[in-house]
Design a protein around this motif. Sequence first.
Motif, PDB file in Angstrom:
ATOM      1  N   LEU A 265     -12.409  31.436  55.569  1.00 60.20           N
ATOM      2  CA  LEU A 265     -12.490  30.836  56.890  1.00 60.20           C
ATOM      3  C   LEU A 265     -11.800  29.472  56.894  1.00 60.20           C
ATOM      4  O   LEU A 265     -12.268  28.518  56.267  1.00 60.20           O
ATOM      5  CB  LEU A 265     -13.974  30.703  57.283  1.00 60.20           C
ATOM      6  N   LYS A 266     -10.683  29.389  57.605  1.00 59.22           N
ATOM      7  CA  LYS A 266      -9.910  28.147  57.662  1.00 59.22           C
ATOM      8  C   LYS A 266     -10.532  27.153  58.639  1.00 59.22           C
ATOM      9  O   LYS A 266     -11.006  27.554  59.702  1.00 59.22           O
ATOM     10  CB  LYS A 266      -8.472  28.438  58.110  1.00 59.22           C
TER      11      LYS A 266
ATOM     12  N   SER B  23     -23.416  28.926  48.056  1.00 59.24           N
ATOM     13  CA  SER B  23     -22.581  30.113  47.834  1.00 59.24           C
ATOM     14  C   SER B  23     -21.172  29.962  48.401  1.00 59.24           C
ATOM     15  O   SER B  23     -20.383  30.900  48.337  1.00 59.24           O
ATOM     16  CB  SER B  23     -23.227  31.349  48.476  1.00 59.24           C
ATOM     17  N   VAL B  24     -20.853  28.801  48.957  1.00 62.90           N
ATOM     18  CA  VAL B  24     -19.538  28.602  49.583  1.00 62.90           C
ATOM     19  C   VAL B  24     -18.611  27.810  48.659  1.00 62.90           C
ATOM     20  O   VAL B  24     -18.965  26.720  48.215  1.00 62.90           O
ATOM     21  CB  VAL B  24     -19.674  27.855  50.930  1.00 62.90           C
ATOM     22  N   LEU B  25     -17.443  28.367  48.373  1.00 62.12           N
ATOM     23  CA  LEU B  25     -16.409  27.656  47.610  1.00 62.12           C
ATOM     24  C   LEU B  25     -15.401  27.067  48.594  1.00 62.12           C
ATOM     25  O   LEU B  25     -15.322  27.506  49.744  1.00 62.12           O
ATOM     26  CB  LEU B  25     -15.647  28.610  46.682  1.00 62.12           C
ATOM     27  N   LEU B  26     -14.631  26.096  48.152  1.00 66.05           N
ATOM     28  CA  LEU B  26     -13.608  25.508  49.017  1.00 66.05           C
ATOM     29  C   LEU B  26     -12.237  25.599  48.358  1.00 66.05           C
ATOM     30  O   LEU B  26     -12.100  25.461  47.144  1.00 66.05           O
ATOM     31  CB  LEU B  26     -13.933  24.035  49.317  1.00 66.05           C
ATOM     32  N   LEU B  27     -11.242  25.836  49.210  1.00 64.51           N
ATOM     33  CA  LEU B  27      -9.833  25.914  48.815  1.00 64.51           C
ATOM     34  C   LEU B  27      -9.137  24.809  49.600  1.00 64.51           C
ATOM     35  O   LEU B  27      -9.290  24.738  50.823  1.00 64.51           O
ATOM     36  CB  LEU B  27      -9.321  27.299  49.229  1.00 64.51           C
TER      37      LEU B  27
ATOM     38  N   VAL C  10     -19.017  19.734  55.437  1.00 66.45           N
ATOM     39  CA  VAL C  10     -19.127  20.525  56.664  1.00 66.45           C
ATOM     40  C   VAL C  10     -17.717  20.797  57.183  1.00 66.45           C
ATOM     41  O   VAL C  10     -16.894  19.886  57.270  1.00 66.45           O
ATOM     42  CB  VAL C  10     -19.964  19.795  57.738  1.00 66.45           C
ATOM     43  N   VAL C  11     -17.456  22.086  57.500  1.00 69.58           N
ATOM     44  CA  VAL C  11     -16.130  22.515  57.947  1.00 69.58           C
ATOM     45  C   VAL C  11     -16.235  23.175  59.322  1.00 69.58           C
ATOM     46  O   VAL C  11     -17.028  24.101  59.516  1.00 69.58           O
ATOM     47  CB  VAL C  11     -15.541  23.548  56.950  1.00 69.58           C
ATOM     48  N   ASP C  12     -15.433  22.692  60.256  1.00 74.50           N
ATOM     49  CA  ASP C  12     -15.369  23.292  61.599  1.00 74.50           C
ATOM     50  C   ASP C  12     -14.373  24.448  61.524  1.00 74.50           C
ATOM     51  O   ASP C  12     -13.193  24.236  61.275  1.00 74.50           O
ATOM     52  CB  ASP C  12     -14.871  22.218  62.591  1.00 74.50           C
ATOM     53  N   ILE C  13     -14.865  25.691  61.701  1.00 80.26           N
ATOM     54  CA  ILE C  13     -13.968  26.857  61.580  1.00 80.26           C
ATOM     55  C   ILE C  13     -13.562  27.416  62.945  1.00 80.26           C
ATOM     56  O   ILE C  13     -12.988  28.508  63.046  1.00 80.26           O
ATOM     57  CB  ILE C  13     -14.602  27.980  60.723  1.00 80.26           C
TER      58      ILE C  13
ATOM     59  N   VAL D  93      -9.130  22.797  55.021  1.00 84.29           N
ATOM     60  CA  VAL D  93      -9.628  23.577  53.882  1.00 84.29           C
ATOM     61  C   VAL D  93      -9.913  25.014  54.310  1.00 84.29           C
ATOM     62  O   VAL D  93      -9.932  25.331  55.499  1.00 84.29           O
ATOM     63  CB  VAL D  93     -10.938  22.983  53.293  1.00 84.29           C
ATOM     64  N   THR D  94     -10.113  25.878  53.316  1.00 77.25           N
ATOM     65  CA  THR D  94     -10.565  27.241  53.582  1.00 77.25           C
ATOM     66  C   THR D  94     -11.897  27.418  52.861  1.00 77.25           C
ATOM     67  O   THR D  94     -11.996  27.129  51.665  1.00 77.25           O
ATOM     68  CB  THR D  94      -9.537  28.268  53.053  1.00 77.25           C
ATOM     69  N   ALA D  95     -12.904  27.839  53.604  1.00 78.21           N
ATOM     70  CA  ALA D  95     -14.221  28.121  53.007  1.00 78.21           C
ATOM     71  C   ALA D  95     -14.205  29.570  52.530  1.00 78.21           C
ATOM     72  O   ALA D  95     -13.820  30.471  53.275  1.00 78.21           O
ATOM     73  CB  ALA D  95     -15.323  27.918  54.036  1.00 78.21           C
ATOM     74  N   LEU D  96     -14.579  29.782  51.260  1.00 78.68           N
ATOM     75  CA  LEU D  96     -14.561  31.122  50.657  1.00 78.68           C
ATOM     76  C   LEU D  96     -15.998  31.581  50.391  1.00 78.68           C
ATOM     77  O   LEU D  96     -16.786  30.841  49.805  1.00 78.68           O
ATOM     78  CB  LEU D  96     -13.830  31.094  49.321  1.00 78.68           C
TER      79      LEU D  96
END
Lengths: 68, 68, 68, 68, 68, 68
Positions: free
Chosen positions: E9-10, F63-67, E26-29, E55-58
């Motif tokens: 999720l970008k 459980s969330v990784l970041l790229l 915290v990432v706003d997707i 960032v991309t959340a994996l």
Amino acid sequence: MSISARNQLKGKVTNVKKGVITAEVVVDIGGGNHITSIVSLESIEDLGIKEGSEVTALVKSTSVLLLA
Amino acid sequence: MSISARNQLKGKVTNVKKGVITAEVVVDIGGGNHITSIVSLESIEDLGIKEGSEVTALVKSTSVLLLA
Amino acid sequence: MSISARNQLKGKVTNVKKGVITAEVVVDIGGGNHITSIVSLESIEDLGIKEGSEVTALVKSTSVLLLA
Amino acid sequence: MSISARNQLKGKVTNVKKGVITAEVVVDIGGGNHITSIVSLESIEDLGIKEGSEVTALVKSTSVLLLA
Amino acid sequence: MSISARNQLKGKVTNVKKGVITAEVVVDIGGGNHITSIVSLESIEDLGIKEGSEVTALVKSTSVLLLA
Amino acid sequence: MSISARNQLKGKVTNVKKGVITAEVVVDIGGGNHITSIVSLESIEDLGIKEGSEVTALVKSTSVLLLA
């Protein structure tokens, strides 16, 4: 030898269901509680886990969610 | 509402220790068993979890290891 | 006693950094590889883990991602 | 592009076993160590992973337990 | 290079809170959704993640629970 | 009742694929994003999850990784 997992629940296996890659194991830990574990089929075979086996279910604290 | 987690263990909080980002919560689930959970500090505050709170510890089956 | 985790990597602890709730442990597993583990501070103290300790890092197969 | 996972172990795939939903991949990371990963079957197909593929196994620090 | 994680999720980082061992990001997707990630403090510093970073959340599929 | 998981993404199930032990569920969470979850087959059946079901995908922050 000791393991870092804070949750170590001893019990007896009441059911094993085998898939292709994974297997599902149900453990009676007493007090009316059961723990269900999905592990690799290979590990079940390596450890000789079957109905009636005495096992300890291990859960890392960071894997536990809370509902309140 | 139901949750997919196969492991849902009801109990009472016996201890809460707060860090900067995370917090550690100990839950007495009966039968002489306790579950320790590490969750975000924010979630403890949002859910109002403190000593004596009635909570349910949730664990996904794929997070359980077995010792045999 | 055997553990279901498919990944059991023996090594020597090269660094321990302690936080309030968690601690970070670096393990040299040979072949030029290191494993970093974040566990509860309590478990580090219970197991007496410190620089130079011989430990085994355990990883469940379902916790491994692949990059190709 | 960099990934937050502290554990990034390069190796060569020595075995792939496919199930219905998941697949098991064994990676030789050198130094006599192997990593077993269970991922979705779909991801194996998307990434074209097969015996001989060069891959990197990724493990988040919070997914590592310690035995001492 | 591709990653096996089915969930990528970008987004843009809207907040970073640093602890001793871990950090919360915290990432706003988009679509009104945010993803909160707890990673090691070290990884935040290595990747140079700060407010405004792309960032991309994996998330691995096996780490997702369902509520229905 | 509230859940500690920081990530709670509402959506509609667009696909369910069943294996022997596990099942894969795809959820459209809006904003062009989808979440794929692998849960136990048993939980899909217990919760009556099928194409079109309204569900919430839950992900613990750890459980969330970041790229980046």
